[in-house]
Design an enzyme around this catalytic site. Structure first.
Site, PDB file in Angstrom:
ATOM      1  CE  LYS A 176     -21.941 -20.129  18.088  1.00 17.94           C
ATOM      2  NZ  LYS A 176     -23.057 -19.268  17.633  1.00 17.94           N
ATOM      3  CB  SER A 228     -25.825 -20.520  20.469  1.00 10.97           C
ATOM      4  OG  SER A 228     -25.943 -19.824  19.264  1.00 10.97           O
ATOM      5  CG  ASP A 232     -31.235  -8.538  30.299  1.00  7.71           C
ATOM      6  OD1 ASP A 232     -30.649  -9.043  31.278  1.00  7.71           O
ATOM      7  OD2 ASP A 232     -30.639  -8.079  29.306  1.00  7.71           O
TER       8      ASP A 232
END
Length: 448
Positions: free
Chosen positions: A327, A302, A313
């Site tokens: 999740k 999460s 990224d």
């Protein structure tokens, strides 16, 4: 991960929709298929009403009407996905305390599996961790009362309680022939979500265990302390989010922002326009550009996946460890009015800055490092992951990944992922297995 900020907007939007529905002629609002669907819905609601009345009038003992309604609501939400649930008034208050980072209890992150309570992970320095409670333990009894048949919130409520009171747990542990019984003394659980130490004289090691309202403040404090303590020798930071089950969306955003100067951190997309949001970084990298290594494993879920995904990224950090939990959904807490508790409802999916959903896939680290697991623990050190949860949200293309290793050696000298991270910061070539470079690179819980 829970988001609290959209509650007011969602409530306002719902009110507007109801107003429109009752003030316009029905024929102007619905086509034939919509009318048929509405008719079916009312028939089903009538069926619910009939069953409710039969239970009230014919059940062997007079039932409590309020409990009947609460049970019906709980069942409805439990059928949606593993992370949507109904919280009665007490559970709602407990949740608010938990997100503030302080409550009375045992210190275990748990979820529900096949009607039993499964330990996701014990929280560091709590009665549960000190008693040796482990991830994947199954709790079958609380003070001789079977937990089967209880909801997750009911079980959590029983485990919480006044400080210095005892509770007895019966546990089934894979690999153990007989159930284990352990008595724990409830303590004031201060979820100190950020801890730090100097590693090898020149590295700042920061452990983030959850994302509550204290997390960003704690992270900033520890970055400052470590920078002052190590001084010019500082090689970089290791951010350890292994077995971190997540927490507040806002804290995940501000923690990510602490290491970034610009760019998107995360986007969310839901059915309603207000659930579609993009969060961006602000100028001001607190580490002043120092190298960052992030440790993740099968228990990183999460909010910790949001941070890991954003830093990966943007190539701001190198991720080391094993694939994360997977999740990729957002839950909104929707209060139901005074004394009526709240809904914990899945309202959106989230996406990393490159537009990838990690739902039921997890994040693949840049460098995969598997720990040497003691023989007696080998059968229970893998977390199954979101994809194994019954009723989980599916991926659009059906490509799902199950869990991965979640074992962290108790002694830092045996921690291969930590050693790999330190070697990277010292410029030593890693001998670990590199993660695949093709395919998807990015590839219920409650606390008591």
């Amino acid at each position: 991960m829970m988001r609290k900020t959209s509650v007011i907007l969602l409530s306002a939007a719902t009110g507007a929709a109801l107003t429109l529905f009752v003030t316009q002629p029905r024929s102007m609002l619905m086509g034939s298929s919509a009318r048929a669907a509405t008719s079916d819905t009312y028939r089903q609601l009538n069926l619910f009403g009939d069953v409710f009345e039969r239970v009230r009038s014919d059940y062997v003992e007079k039932p409590d009407d309020g409990k009947l309604v609460e049970s019906a609501i709980s069942g409805m939400l439990a059928g949606l996905d593993p992370h949507s649930s109904y919280m009665d008034a007490k559970s709602f208050r407990d949740m608010q305390v938990q997100t503030r980072g302080e409550f009375g209890g045992l210190g275990i992150e748990v979820t529900m599996e096949d009607g039993l309570i499964k330990v996701v992970s014990p929280i560091d320095d709590t009665p549960a961790s000190k008693a040796g409670i482990m991830a994947n333990d199954i709790i079958t009894n609380l003070d001789d009362e079977a937990v089967q048949g209880l909801t997750l919130n009911q079980a959590v409520e029983k485990m919480r309680g006044p400080v210095n009171t005892k509770i007895r747990l019966k546990i089934i542990r894979k690999g153990q022939e007989n159930p284990i019984e352990v008595t724990l003394m409830r303590d004031n659980i201060r979820v100190r979500s950020v801890r730090a130490r100097v590693e090898q004289d020149d590295i700042g090691y920061i452990r983030v265990t959850t994302f509550n309202e204290q997390t960003t403040e704690g992270l900033k404090r520890e970055i400052g302390n470590l920078s002052n303590q190590i001084g010019d020798k500082l090689k970089g930071f290791i951010i350890d989010m292994r077995n971190n089950p997540g927490g507040l969306l806002e804290e995940a955003v501000t923690v990510s922002d602490s290491f970034l100067d610009k760019g998107e951190i995360v986007s969310t997309r839901g059915r309603n326009a207000e659930e579609t949001q993009r969060r961006a970084a602000h100028t001001g990298d607190l580490t002043k550009g120092k190298p960052v290594i992030v440790l993740i494993n099968g228990g990183s879920a999460s909010a910790s996946e949001i941070v890991a995904g954003a830093l990966q990224d943007h190539k701001r950090a190198t991720l080391v460890g094993t694939r994360s939990f997977g999740k990729g959904s957002v839950q909104t807490i929707i209060p139901l009015g005074s004394g009526n508790g709240a809904l914990r409802l899945t309202t959106a999916r989230y996406y990393t800055p490159s537009g990838k959903s990690i739902q039921a896939r997890g994040i693949v680290p840049d460098i995969e490092v598997l720990q040497d697991v003691p023989d007696e623990l080998k059968s229970r050190t893998d977390t199954k992951g979101e994809a194994s949860l019954r009723g989980h949200l599916k991926t659009n293309d059906g490509d799902e990944k199950t869990g991965s290793q979640s074992y962290v050696p108790p002694d830092a000298k045996d921690d291969k992922a930590l050693k790999t991270a330190a070697d990277l910061l010292h410029g030593i070539k890693s001998t670990a297995t590199a993660a695949p470079t093709t395919g998807d690179k990015a590839a219920s819980k409650a606390a008591n």
